[in-house]
Scaffold this active site. Structure first.
Site, PDB file in Angstrom:
ATOM      1  N   ASP A  69      26.805  45.600  58.125  1.00 31.27           N
ATOM      2  CA  ASP A  69      25.431  45.381  58.594  1.00 31.27           C
ATOM      3  C   ASP A  69      24.754  44.404  57.343  1.00 31.27           C
ATOM      4  OD1 ASP A  69      22.747  44.972  59.364  1.00 31.27           O
ATOM      5  OD2 ASP A  69      22.409  47.413  59.615  1.00 31.27           O
ATOM      6  N   GLU A 106      25.997  39.791  25.593  1.00 27.87           N
ATOM      7  CA  GLU A 106      25.943  41.310  24.676  1.00 27.87           C
ATOM      8  C   GLU A 106      24.927  41.932  25.360  1.00 27.87           C
ATOM      9  OE1 GLU A 106      25.276  40.157  20.573  1.00 27.87           O
ATOM     10  OE2 GLU A 106      26.444  38.312  20.529  1.00 27.87           O
ATOM     11  N   GLU A 113      22.806  45.247  25.955  1.00 26.50           N
ATOM     12  CA  GLU A 113      22.313  46.350  25.321  1.00 26.50           C
ATOM     13  C   GLU A 113      21.776  47.234  26.371  1.00 26.50           C
ATOM     14  OE1 GLU A 113      21.041  44.161  21.447  1.00 26.50           O
ATOM     15  OE2 GLU A 113      19.508  44.205  22.904  1.00 26.50           O
ATOM     16  N   GLU A 149      22.427  50.536  18.890  1.00 23.23           N
ATOM     17  CA  GLU A 149      21.576  49.200  18.350  1.00 23.23           C
ATOM     18  C   GLU A 149      20.374  49.711  17.602  1.00 23.23           C
ATOM     19  OE1 GLU A 149      20.580  46.278  18.149  1.00 23.23           O
ATOM     20  OE2 GLU A 149      22.586  45.469  18.794  1.00 23.23           O
ATOM     21  N   GLU A 201      25.210  49.062  22.163  1.00 22.52           N
ATOM     22  CA  GLU A 201      25.648  47.815  22.460  1.00 22.52           C
ATOM     23  C   GLU A 201      27.158  48.105  22.678  1.00 22.52           C
ATOM     24  OE1 GLU A 201      26.146  43.411  20.827  1.00 22.52           O
ATOM     25  OE2 GLU A 201      24.087  44.290  20.777  1.00 22.52           O
ATOM     26  N   HIS A 235      22.040  38.676  25.104  1.00 22.97           N
ATOM     27  CA  HIS A 235      22.483  37.537  24.548  1.00 22.97           C
ATOM     28  C   HIS A 235      23.753  36.978  25.078  1.00 22.97           C
ATOM     29  CE1 HIS A 235      20.517  39.303  20.571  1.00 22.97           C
ATOM     30  NE2 HIS A 235      19.353  39.012  21.524  1.00 22.97           N
ATOM     31  N   ARG A 279      18.169  34.064  13.830  1.00 21.91           N
ATOM     32  CA  ARG A 279      18.159  34.934  15.036  1.00 21.91           C
ATOM     33  C   ARG A 279      16.751  35.078  15.619  1.00 21.91           C
ATOM     34  NH1 ARG A 279      22.658  38.704  15.657  1.00 21.91           N
ATOM     35  NH2 ARG A 279      24.195  37.967  13.934  1.00 21.91           N
ATOM     36  N   GLU A 325      24.665  30.313  22.052  1.00 24.22           N
ATOM     37  CA  GLU A 325      24.250  31.769  22.525  1.00 24.22           C
ATOM     38  C   GLU A 325      22.454  31.603  22.708  1.00 24.22           C
ATOM     39  OE1 GLU A 325      22.815  36.015  20.145  1.00 24.22           O
ATOM     40  OE2 GLU A 325      24.053  34.444  19.115  1.00 24.22           O
ATOM     41  N   ARG A 366      19.555  33.403  24.116  1.00 19.30           N
ATOM     42  CA  ARG A 366      19.091  34.847  23.380  1.00 19.30           C
ATOM     43  C   ARG A 366      18.102  35.228  24.267  1.00 19.30           C
ATOM     44  NH1 ARG A 366      20.923  36.686  18.729  1.00 19.30           N
ATOM     45  NH2 ARG A 366      18.666  37.694  18.068  1.00 19.30           N
TER      46      ARG A 366
END
Length: 470
Positions: free
Chosen positions: A51, A130, A132, A212, A220, A269, A339, A358, A360
């Protein structure tokens, strides 16, 4: 595996039940189970009915019949079921037309991979998330017309440093100091290792696991990159395994981006690279070791970042994490190593195979099939239109003056803002019919009605702290 190989594998493993899995529009795995006697080669063509009107964001009740069609390459043994159970991830098909269902997130991801090949730019998009998460000892929450509350607890939480635990042995994680002391301060080492071992059983290659930054059980586990659809499948297994191992140990795991005030939230990330004929295309001699194509991919992601957030950071809670001045990378800039930028060029290895971008700002509350597809489509738009990402920002963004920051755009401040951005900027997602107008509009309407309005209309407990005595 082929259908015939799946059946032989099931017989070899003594399988008694077959579990069919697919995910609803927001991104939660759904399933139903049949005895192995009901499963044969024709199942991979004919599928099984269910359904569709009972699945969030899907069919109206007057057109509710749908089919799940198992994908044989996804077949594995469930590591938790007491009875030997084969799990097969499924595609959703209309029972009348036999066409794949446009709102099936897995189909959208399959179309994104097909569109990449159609462009001739590349043949494989590799994704490495990545994700977390938190592992808590207790969670209580409720909401009604005259009350609302949430309470989480963890033996690791620094707030328990003075609790009478009979005895309290100390070793509590201080705020923002969970990255990453050894046991006994890290109490979750063995649990994370068990999670890794279970992931390996279903075919996931894990690169590492660790505690982490946040107090109270933030963790992580990093999966090795895989092609887009396969990685989205793995992300579903990843969440399933983490939650079930935690439950086995009397704990509870959450991918909610910001369950704690005053400490780091959980991000995801997301690493992206595009390859063709076994050759990585983002490696070159430009900034950060990128090729011109890699820089244009960044340009596309930055251009569409505000709209992307509606899919990569798709909850109201996401914007408790994406707050200027804190740990989350809200500033829409790119940099190598830095970062604090929303797009980073990792510099761990000089190998061309390791060269990627990457992104983030995503978080693990997202539907991976939709989020990964949207990021790829933005990157492809940047490549096709040769979008210049501008100059990199190698300074510590958090140390910039207000005058300098005024020239750096940022992610939306709320889910509502992100949905408005998606409404205004979605043509890049419609290319190749990867996302359809119906999918985008349904997503926006669902999120506004079920989440934005649901939170916006309710008094917040902290408002009583601020305003009750007015």
């Amino acid at each position: 595996m082929t259908p015939k190989e799946v059946l032989a594998f099931a017989k070899e493993q003594g399988v008694l039940m077959v579990d069919f899995r697919f995910l609803d529009f927001p991104g939660i795995w759904q399933h139903f189970t049949v005895p192995i006697s009901e499963f044969d080669e024709s199942s991979f063509e004919d599928g099984f009915g269910f359904d569709g009107s009972s699945i969030r964001g899907w069919q109206p009740i007057n057109a509710s019949d749908m089919l799940v069609v198992p994908d044989p390459v996804t077949a594995v043994i469930d590591p938790f079921m007491e009875v030997p159970t084969l799990v097969v991830i499924c595609n959703i098909v209309d029972p009348i037309t036999k066409e794949k269902y446009s709102r099936d997130p897995r189909y959208i991801a399959q179309k994104a991979e097909a569109y990449l090949k159609f462009t001739g730019i590349g043949d494989t998009a590799y994704i490495g998330p990545e994700a977390e998460f938190f592992v808590f000892d207790d969670i209580r929450y409720d909401s009604g017309c005259q009350f609302s509350y949430a309470f989480v607890d963890s033996a690791e939480g620094i707030w328990n440093s003075g609790r009478n635990e009979g005895p309290n042995l100390g070793y509590k994680q201080r705020y923002k100091e969970g990255y990453f002391p050894v046991p006994p301060t890290d109490t979750l080492q063995d649990i994370r290792t068990e999670m890794v071992l279970q992931m390996q059983k279903v075919g996931i290659t894990v690169e590492c696991q660790h505690h982490e930054v946040a107090t109270a059980g933030q963790c992580e586990i990093d999966m090795k990159f895989s092609p887009l659809v396969r990685m989205a499948d793995y992300l579903m297994w990843f969440k399933y395994i983490i939650k079930n191992v935690a439950r086995k140990h009397g704990r509870t795991a959450t991918f909610m981006p910001k369950p704690l005030f005053g400490d780091n939230g959980s991000g995801m990330h997301t690493h992206l690279s595009i390859w063709k004929g076994g050759t990585p295309l983002f490696a070159g001699d430009k900034y950060g070791g990128l090729s011109e194509m890699g820089l244009h991919a960044i340009g596309g992601v930055l251009k569409h970042a505000k709209a992307l957030c509606a899919l990569t950071s798709p909850t109201t809670n996401s914007y408790k994490r994406l707050v200027p001045g804190y740990e989350a990378p809200v500033n829409l800039a790119y940099s190598s190593r830095n970062r604090s930028a929303s797009i980073r060029i990792p510099m761990y290895s000089p190998s061309p195979k390791a060269k990627r971008i990457e992104v983030r700002f995503p978080d693990p509350s997202c539907n991976g099939y939709l989020a990964f597809s949207a990021v790829l489509m933005a990157a492809l738009d940047g490549i096709e239109n040769r979008i210049d990402p501008g100059e990199p920002l190698d300074k510590d963004i958090y140390a910039l003056s207000p005058e300098e920051l005024a020239h750096v755009p940022s992610t939306p401040g709320s889910l509502d803002e992100a949905l408005n951005a998606l409404e205004a900027d979605n043509e890049f997602l419609l290319k190749g019919d990867v996302f359809t107008e119906d999918v985008i509009q349904t997503w926006i309407e669902y999120k506004r009605k079920k989440e934005v309005d649901a939170v916006r209309l309710r008094p917040h407990p902290h408002e009583f702290m601020l305003y009750y005595d007015i």
